[in-house]
Scaffold this motif. Sequence first.
Motif, PDB file in Angstrom:
ATOM      1  N   ALA A 267      -7.674 -20.908 -13.239  1.00 35.30           N
ATOM      2  CA  ALA A 267      -6.264 -21.204 -12.947  1.00 35.30           C
ATOM      3  C   ALA A 267      -6.033 -21.350 -11.447  1.00 35.30           C
ATOM      4  O   ALA A 267      -5.310 -22.249 -11.005  1.00 35.30           O
ATOM      5  CB  ALA A 267      -5.378 -20.100 -13.516  1.00 35.30           C
TER       6      ALA A 267
ATOM      7  N   THR B 178      -0.223 -18.104 -20.775  1.00 39.15           N
ATOM      8  CA  THR B 178      -1.323 -19.041 -20.611  1.00 39.15           C
ATOM      9  C   THR B 178      -2.499 -18.297 -19.997  1.00 39.15           C
ATOM     10  O   THR B 178      -2.325 -17.552 -19.042  1.00 39.15           O
ATOM     11  CB  THR B 178      -0.905 -20.190 -19.682  1.00 39.15           C
ATOM     12  OG1 THR B 178       0.250 -20.820 -20.227  1.00 39.15           O
ATOM     13  CG2 THR B 178      -2.026 -21.205 -19.547  1.00 39.15           C
ATOM     14  N   PRO B 179      -3.728 -18.472 -20.529  1.00 34.95           N
ATOM     15  CA  PRO B 179      -4.870 -17.736 -19.989  1.00 34.95           C
ATOM     16  C   PRO B 179      -4.997 -17.882 -18.482  1.00 34.95           C
ATOM     17  O   PRO B 179      -5.045 -18.994 -17.962  1.00 34.95           O
ATOM     18  CB  PRO B 179      -6.063 -18.374 -20.725  1.00 34.95           C
ATOM     19  CG  PRO B 179      -5.490 -18.857 -22.014  1.00 34.95           C
ATOM     20  CD  PRO B 179      -4.094 -19.322 -21.677  1.00 34.95           C
ATOM     21  N   GLY B 180      -5.050 -16.731 -17.785  1.00 34.36           N
ATOM     22  CA  GLY B 180      -5.269 -16.727 -16.345  1.00 34.36           C
ATOM     23  C   GLY B 180      -4.042 -17.034 -15.518  1.00 34.36           C
ATOM     24  O   GLY B 180      -4.069 -16.909 -14.302  1.00 34.36           O
TER      25      GLY B 180
ATOM     26  N   THR C 260      -5.582 -12.355 -22.659  1.00 37.66           N
ATOM     27  CA  THR C 260      -6.176 -13.546 -22.030  1.00 37.66           C
ATOM     28  C   THR C 260      -6.294 -13.446 -20.519  1.00 37.66           C
ATOM     29  O   THR C 260      -6.804 -14.367 -19.884  1.00 37.66           O
ATOM     30  CB  THR C 260      -5.331 -14.793 -22.356  1.00 37.66           C
ATOM     31  OG1 THR C 260      -3.994 -14.595 -21.875  1.00 37.66           O
ATOM     32  CG2 THR C 260      -5.294 -15.052 -23.851  1.00 37.66           C
ATOM     33  N   TRP C 261      -5.817 -12.358 -19.924  1.00 34.41           N
ATOM     34  CA  TRP C 261      -5.859 -12.220 -18.463  1.00 34.41           C
ATOM     35  C   TRP C 261      -7.244 -11.705 -18.070  1.00 34.41           C
ATOM     36  O   TRP C 261      -7.498 -10.516 -17.974  1.00 34.41           O
ATOM     37  CB  TRP C 261      -4.760 -11.270 -18.007  1.00 34.41           C
ATOM     38  CG  TRP C 261      -4.713 -11.012 -16.531  1.00 34.41           C
ATOM     39  CD1 TRP C 261      -5.108  -9.871 -15.885  1.00 34.41           C
ATOM     40  CD2 TRP C 261      -4.248 -11.897 -15.505  1.00 34.41           C
ATOM     41  NE1 TRP C 261      -4.915  -9.989 -14.528  1.00 34.41           N
ATOM     42  CE2 TRP C 261      -4.384 -11.229 -14.272  1.00 34.41           C
ATOM     43  CE3 TRP C 261      -3.733 -13.193 -15.511  1.00 34.41           C
ATOM     44  CZ2 TRP C 261      -4.017 -11.805 -13.069  1.00 34.41           C
ATOM     45  CZ3 TRP C 261      -3.369 -13.773 -14.313  1.00 34.41           C
ATOM     46  CH2 TRP C 261      -3.513 -13.077 -13.105  1.00 34.41           C
TER      47      TRP C 261
ATOM     48  N   ASP D 120     -12.564 -14.866 -15.488  1.00 34.31           N
ATOM     49  CA  ASP D 120     -12.927 -16.279 -15.535  1.00 34.31           C
ATOM     50  C   ASP D 120     -11.699 -17.166 -15.671  1.00 34.31           C
ATOM     51  O   ASP D 120     -11.620 -18.256 -15.098  1.00 34.31           O
ATOM     52  CB  ASP D 120     -13.923 -16.551 -16.664  1.00 34.31           C
ATOM     53  CG  ASP D 120     -13.425 -16.095 -18.023  1.00 34.31           C
ATOM     54  OD1 ASP D 120     -12.488 -15.281 -18.081  1.00 34.31           O
ATOM     55  OD2 ASP D 120     -13.984 -16.554 -19.037  1.00 34.31           O
ATOM     56  N   ASN D 121     -10.688 -16.692 -16.418  1.00 35.47           N
ATOM     57  CA  ASN D 121      -9.450 -17.462 -16.535  1.00 35.47           C
ATOM     58  C   ASN D 121      -8.672 -17.485 -15.221  1.00 35.47           C
ATOM     59  O   ASN D 121      -8.033 -18.483 -14.875  1.00 35.47           O
ATOM     60  CB  ASN D 121      -8.570 -16.897 -17.650  1.00 35.47           C
ATOM     61  CG  ASN D 121      -9.095 -17.243 -19.024  1.00 35.47           C
ATOM     62  OD1 ASN D 121      -9.728 -18.277 -19.203  1.00 35.47           O
ATOM     63  ND2 ASN D 121      -8.848 -16.387 -19.992  1.00 35.47           N
TER      64      ASN D 121
END
Length: 534
Positions: free
Chosen positions: A218, A12-14, A209-210, A213-214
Motif C-alpha cells: 500500500a 482494505t488490506p494494508g 488484513t493489517w 506485506d500489505n
Amino acid sequence: MGSQYHRGVTQTPGSTEHPVLVVDFGAQYAQLIARRVREAKVYSEIVPHTMPVEAMMAKKPAAIILSGGPSSVYAPGAPSVDPALFDQGVPVMGICYGFQAMAAALGGRVAHTGVREYGGTAVDVCEAGVLLAGSAQSQMTWMSHGDAVHDAPDGFVVLATSPGSPVAAFEDADRKLFGMQWHPEVKHSQGGQAALENFLYHGAGLAPTWTADNVVAAQMELIREQVGSDQVICGLSGGVDSSVAAALVQRAIGDQLTCVFVDHGLLREGEAEQVEVDFVQSTGVHLKVIDAREQFLNALAGVTDPETKRKIIGREFIRAFEGAAREIVADAGDKDGDVKWLVQGTLYPDVVESGGGEGAANIKSHHNVGGLPDDLQFQLIEPLRTLFKDEVRAVGVELGVPDEIVWRQPFPGPGLGIRIIGEVTAERLAILRQADAIAREELTRAGLDREIWQCPVVLLADVRSVGVQGDGRTYGHPIVLRPVSSEDAMTADWSRLPYDVLSVISTRITNEVRDVNRVVLDVTSKPPGTIEWE
C-alpha cells in the motif's frame, strides 16, 4: 435514525481507510488498546474524547473503542459520550470508564458499590454471547475502578459479574454494542486479547488484513502516486526507523532516491561508519554524507532547555538537507531543477508524543515532528507515520533490511544532544560517547541486546558529586544508565539487569572515562517518566 454507512464497509488490506478509532478518555492504556487492535491485524488510530461524533464519522470508522480513564462518570465536568454515537450503525465497545460512560449514555445506572477493584480481579461469566465466546466461566482479569454499572441499559444482555461490579460486561449484539469493566488490553487479563478479537472479528465483522506485506504494498503505491518522476532525498541516521523508511521508498522509486546522512557530531561511537558501510552495502542506496558537526555545535552553544535543543536540532537538520538538495541538483547539472520531497522515519509514537495525534498532549517535540521549521521547503514523505516500532521492524524484515539494522536498539534523531543534561559541548560529547560505548559493549558481551528495548546513557553535565579516585578527592559528573523494556516505547518498564553486568559497566566507566566518578541506575517506569531524559 442515524447513518447506516457502516454496512458492507471493510478495511482494505494494508490501508488506513476505515480505521478502528480508539477514543481516549485519558487512560494510560489508550495506546496499548490501539496496539492490541493492531496485533489482531486490524488498523487503529487514537482520537480524543472531545472529538464530535460528526468528525469521527468523517473518518469512516470500521468500529469504535471507548478507552478507560481516571474520572467518575457522574462527577461535575466528567467526560461523557454523545448518545448520538450509538445511532450511527458503527460497532462500539466500551472499556472500563468507556464502558461506564456508554452505560450512562444509553440509560443504564452507574454508581459507587463501596467495593473498589484494582489489579487482579475474578470475574464470573454468566452468558458468553459474542464478546466472551470461548471464555472460561471464571477468569482472572485486570481492573481499576471505584464506580460500577449496577443496571444495564434496556436491550442489553449481562455477560459477567464480579464482587465489585454487578454488571461487569454486557452486549446488545443486534446493535453491535459491547462493553466490559476490565481491561482486556492488559496481559494480566485472562482471555483479554480473545475478547478484543471477538469484538473485532465477530462483533464488527472485520478481517485481519493489517500485515507487513500489505503495508509495504500500500505504501509503495502511495509513494509512487505522490512522487511521480520527482527526485527525493531521505534523512538517514542509521537507526531502524530511517533505514526502513529509506528501504521502502527505494523499493518504490529506485534511483529517484538519494539518502543524506548528516554527521551532526551528536552520534555515538562508530555510528557514522555503520551508516556509510553497513547500510549502503546491504541496500545499494545512493548516499551523500554531510559533515555538519561545527554547524550543530555552534547552533547549540549556550542552550540548556530541552525543548529548545530539539527545535534547534530539527531546524539544523532541515537546513542541512536543503544544502544537500542543492548539491544533488548541481551534481546532476540541472540548473533549474530542485528536490521537492524529504523522506523521514516518523513513527506513530513520535506523532502522539509531539501533540500531533488529534487532541494529544504535547509530551515532547520530536525533532522530526514538532521541531520542524515553519519555512520548510520540502514536502514530506513519512511512510511509517502510522506504525509502532515493532510494526516497523516487521516491515523491515519484509523488505529484507539486515537484522543488525532491523533489531538495532532505538536511538533518537537528536542523538546525544538530548542525553546531555545541560549545554552541549564537544568536551561533554566526548565524555558521554565513551561512557555509552562501554555500556553498549558490556550489554552485548552479556548477550542482553535482545532482552532490553534500549539503554540510554545520560550525562548530568550540570551536576557534580564528590568522589575518591586515586586516593584523592574528585568532583566529577554522574552518568545515568536507563535500561528499559518495552513493546513500542509508548509504555516501558526499567530492565532488571544482572548486578554483575551493572557492576562491570560502572567500574569501567568510572575507571576509563575522565571527569566521571559516579554511575547511577534509573528505575522509573513510563509513565511517569519518559524513556529519554529530555
